[in-house]
Design an enzyme around this catalytic site. Structure first.
Site, PDB file in Angstrom:
ATOM      1  N   SER A  55      42.887  44.631  29.447  1.00  0.00           N
ATOM      2  CA  SER A  55      43.248  43.896  30.663  1.00  0.00           C
ATOM      3  C   SER A  55      44.152  42.731  30.286  1.00  0.00           C
ATOM      4  O   SER A  55      43.746  41.836  29.527  1.00  0.00           O
ATOM      5  CB  SER A  55      41.989  43.360  31.341  1.00  0.00           C
ATOM      6  N   HIS A  84      45.496  47.708  31.880  1.00  0.00           N
ATOM      7  CA  HIS A  84      44.792  47.320  33.112  1.00  0.00           C
ATOM      8  C   HIS A  84      45.383  46.017  33.630  1.00  0.00           C
ATOM      9  O   HIS A  84      45.400  45.005  32.914  1.00  0.00           O
ATOM     10  CB  HIS A  84      43.307  47.137  32.788  1.00  0.00           C
ATOM     11  N   ASP A  90      45.234  43.138  36.384  1.00  0.00           N
ATOM     12  CA  ASP A  90      44.313  42.547  37.366  1.00  0.00           C
ATOM     13  C   ASP A  90      45.061  41.715  38.389  1.00  0.00           C
ATOM     14  O   ASP A  90      45.573  40.648  38.069  1.00  0.00           O
ATOM     15  CB  ASP A  90      43.295  41.658  36.646  1.00  0.00           C
ATOM     16  N   MET A 146      44.950  39.550  41.788  1.00  0.00           N
ATOM     17  CA  MET A 146      43.979  38.786  42.586  1.00  0.00           C
ATOM     18  C   MET A 146      44.713  37.958  43.645  1.00  0.00           C
ATOM     19  O   MET A 146      45.761  37.378  43.337  1.00  0.00           O
ATOM     20  CB  MET A 146      43.191  37.845  41.667  1.00  0.00           C
ATOM     21  N   HIS A 168      44.575  47.024  39.269  1.00  0.00           N
ATOM     22  CA  HIS A 168      43.258  46.755  39.877  1.00  0.00           C
ATOM     23  C   HIS A 168      43.482  45.739  40.983  1.00  0.00           C
ATOM     24  O   HIS A 168      43.643  44.546  40.704  1.00  0.00           O
ATOM     25  CB  HIS A 168      42.311  46.226  38.793  1.00  0.00           C
ATOM     26  N   MET A 205      42.350  43.421  43.419  1.00  0.00           N
ATOM     27  CA  MET A 205      41.229  42.619  43.934  1.00  0.00           C
ATOM     28  C   MET A 205      41.783  41.751  45.057  1.00  0.00           C
ATOM     29  O   MET A 205      41.971  40.541  44.930  1.00  0.00           O
ATOM     30  CB  MET A 205      40.638  41.761  42.803  1.00  0.00           C
ATOM     31  N   MET A 221      32.106  47.779  38.547  1.00  0.00           N
ATOM     32  CA  MET A 221      32.301  46.423  38.024  1.00  0.00           C
ATOM     33  C   MET A 221      31.041  45.958  37.303  1.00  0.00           C
ATOM     34  O   MET A 221      29.930  46.085  37.832  1.00  0.00           O
ATOM     35  CB  MET A 221      32.638  45.444  39.150  1.00  0.00           C
ATOM     36  N   GLY A 241      37.076  38.272  39.388  1.00  0.00           N
ATOM     37  CA  GLY A 241      37.789  37.011  39.640  1.00  0.00           C
ATOM     38  C   GLY A 241      38.245  36.349  38.357  1.00  0.00           C
ATOM     39  O   GLY A 241      39.278  35.690  38.329  1.00  0.00           O
ATOM     40  N   PHE A 242      37.466  36.559  37.294  1.00  0.00           N
ATOM     41  CA  PHE A 242      37.835  35.867  36.050  1.00  0.00           C
ATOM     42  C   PHE A 242      37.525  36.727  34.829  1.00  0.00           C
ATOM     43  O   PHE A 242      36.583  37.519  34.846  1.00  0.00           O
ATOM     44  CB  PHE A 242      37.056  34.534  35.947  1.00  0.00           C
ATOM     45  N   GLY A 243      38.318  36.544  33.792  1.00  0.00           N
ATOM     46  CA  GLY A 243      37.995  37.189  32.519  1.00  0.00           C
ATOM     47  C   GLY A 243      36.956  36.347  31.797  1.00  0.00           C
ATOM     48  O   GLY A 243      36.617  35.247  32.223  1.00  0.00           O
ATOM     49  N   GLY A 244      36.437  36.907  30.710  1.00  0.00           N
ATOM     50  CA  GLY A 244      35.545  36.128  29.857  1.00  0.00           C
ATOM     51  C   GLY A 244      34.134  35.950  30.379  1.00  0.00           C
ATOM     52  O   GLY A 244      33.358  35.152  29.855  1.00  0.00           O
ATOM     53  N   ASP A 277      34.260  47.407  33.825  1.00  0.00           N
ATOM     54  CA  ASP A 277      35.217  46.311  33.795  1.00  0.00           C
ATOM     55  C   ASP A 277      34.497  44.975  33.886  1.00  0.00           C
ATOM     56  O   ASP A 277      33.892  44.664  34.894  1.00  0.00           O
ATOM     57  CB  ASP A 277      36.163  46.489  35.006  1.00  0.00           C
ATOM     58  N   GLY A 278      34.562  44.239  32.749  1.00  0.00           N
ATOM     59  CA  GLY A 278      33.964  42.899  32.774  1.00  0.00           C
ATOM     60  C   GLY A 278      32.934  42.741  31.664  1.00  0.00           C
ATOM     61  O   GLY A 278      31.900  43.416  31.684  1.00  0.00           O
ATOM     62  N   GLY A 279      33.240  41.890  30.702  1.00  0.00           N
ATOM     63  CA  GLY A 279      32.285  41.624  29.618  1.00  0.00           C
ATOM     64  C   GLY A 279      32.122  42.761  28.641  1.00  0.00           C
ATOM     65  O   GLY A 279      31.100  42.873  27.959  1.00  0.00           O
ATOM     66  N   GLY A 289      39.307  42.694  28.240  1.00  0.00           N
ATOM     67  CA  GLY A 289      40.332  41.647  28.271  1.00  0.00           C
ATOM     68  C   GLY A 289      40.125  40.683  27.122  1.00  0.00           C
ATOM     69  O   GLY A 289      40.789  40.764  26.086  1.00  0.00           O
TER      70      GLY A 289
HETATM   71  C1  DX5 Z   1      37.711  40.534  36.391  1.00  0.00           C
HETATM   72  C2  DX5 Z   1      38.733  41.607  36.065  1.00  0.00           C
HETATM   73  C3  DX5 Z   1      38.480  42.191  34.711  1.00  0.00           C
HETATM   74  C4  DX5 Z   1      38.588  41.137  33.631  1.00  0.00           C
HETATM   75  C5  DX5 Z   1      38.038  41.693  32.347  1.00  0.00           C
HETATM   76  O1  DX5 Z   1      37.885  40.123  37.695  1.00  0.00           O
HETATM   77  O2  DX5 Z   1      38.685  42.660  36.991  1.00  0.00           O
HETATM   78  O3  DX5 Z   1      39.403  43.236  34.444  1.00  0.00           O
HETATM   79  O4  DX5 Z   1      39.924  40.746  33.451  1.00  0.00           O
HETATM   80  O5  DX5 Z   1      38.076  40.667  31.439  1.00  0.00           O
HETATM   81  P1  DX5 Z   1      36.959  40.523  30.313  1.00  0.00           P
HETATM   82  O6  DX5 Z   1      37.063  41.769  29.500  1.00  0.00           O
HETATM   83  O7  DX5 Z   1      37.382  39.285  29.585  1.00  0.00           O
HETATM   84  O8  DX5 Z   1      35.640  40.385  31.005  1.00  0.00           O
HETATM   85 ZN    ZN Z   2      39.959  44.522  36.389  1.00  0.00          ZN
END
Ligand code: DX5
Ligand code: ZN
Length: 218
Positions: free
Chosen positions: A5, A30, A32, A34, A63, A65, A135, A140-143, A173-175, A195
């Site tokens: 991502s 990927h 993202d 938003m 993606h 969102m 999900m 909304g956020f990475g990390g 997707d996520g973590g 990501g």
């Molecule tokens: C979150 C995104 C994810 C995110 C993944 O809203 O849809 O794709 O960027 O990031 P990590 O891998 O850091 O959780």
């Molecule tokens: Zn995503």
């Protein structure tokens, strides 16, 4: 299959980083998107797809969102998107949009759903989609940290996909990182968005993609 991502990438070096993960074997990129309404963050638009198109042969999966994905489909496809993922939360009846993406735009279509949406809600559409995105964080956020309850949901989703459309991919997707990818794979996922664990990896993104690929090999 690993889908880095780019939200977590250093945008001052985006093209170079996408080349690196492509070379390392990333299955797709990927992207993202938003809108600050469906999720409390604003990220990027079709101009990023346009910029990355010449940089990678990997498919670009977008993606969305966003509250009103219909407004953006044609633009992203025109700029080079290969797959569009929309959220079930904003589509009382996703069928017309699934049709439009597949038939009118000729692209792959994914349906995403958040951790608080019952897995059963996607069942009626599994036959019609190429990818179900479960999900594993609230978007909304990475990390963010992987939500452990996702594993039970993935097992349910895997059973539904096997029943209705075994060709449908299950993406998480996520973590997703070295600690969570194995369990997600065992639970039934076969595409892994990553990501922070890729673009924040001390060993660099190429090494991170390679090690994640090893950890989720069937
Ligand atoms: C979150 C995104 C994810 C995110 C993944 O809203 O849809 O794709 O960027 O990031 P990590 O891998 O850091 O959780
Ligand atoms: Zn995503």
């Amino acid at each position: 299959m690993i889908a880095p991502s780019i939200l977590a990438a250093d945008f001052s070096r985006l093209g170079e980083l996408v080349r690196e993960v492509t070379k390392a074997g990333a299955d797709r990129i990927h992207i993202d998107v938003m809108d600050g309404h469906f999720v409390p963050n604003l990220s990027m638009g079709a101009v990023v797809v346009k910029g990355l198109r010449p940089v990678t042969t990997s498919p670009l999966e977008v993606h969305l969102m966003v509250e009103d994905p219909g407004r953006f489909l044609d633009g992203f496809v025109k700029d080079g998107a290969d797959a569009i993922i929309v959220h079930l939360e904003v589509l009382p009846d996703p069928r017309p949009m699934i049709e439009h993406i597949k038939k009118a735009l000729g692209k792959k279509v994914g349906l995403a759903f958040n951790p608080d949406m019952p897995v059963e809600r996607i069942e009626p559409y599994l036959r019609d989609i190429d990818l179900a995105l479960c999900m594993t964080v609230f978007p909304g956020f990475g990390g963010q940290a992987f939500i452990p309850e996702s594993l039970v949901r993935l097992k349910k989703l895997r059973a539904l996909v096997n029943e209705h459309n075994p060709a449908c991919e299950i993406e998480v997707d996520g973590g997703i990182d070295a600690k969570t990818i194995g369990a997600a794979s065992t639970a039934g996922a076969n595409v892994f968005v990553a990501g922070t664990s890729v673009f924040g990896a001390p060993a660099g993104p190429a090494a991170a993609v390679k090690s994640l690929m090893k950890l989720c090999a069937p």
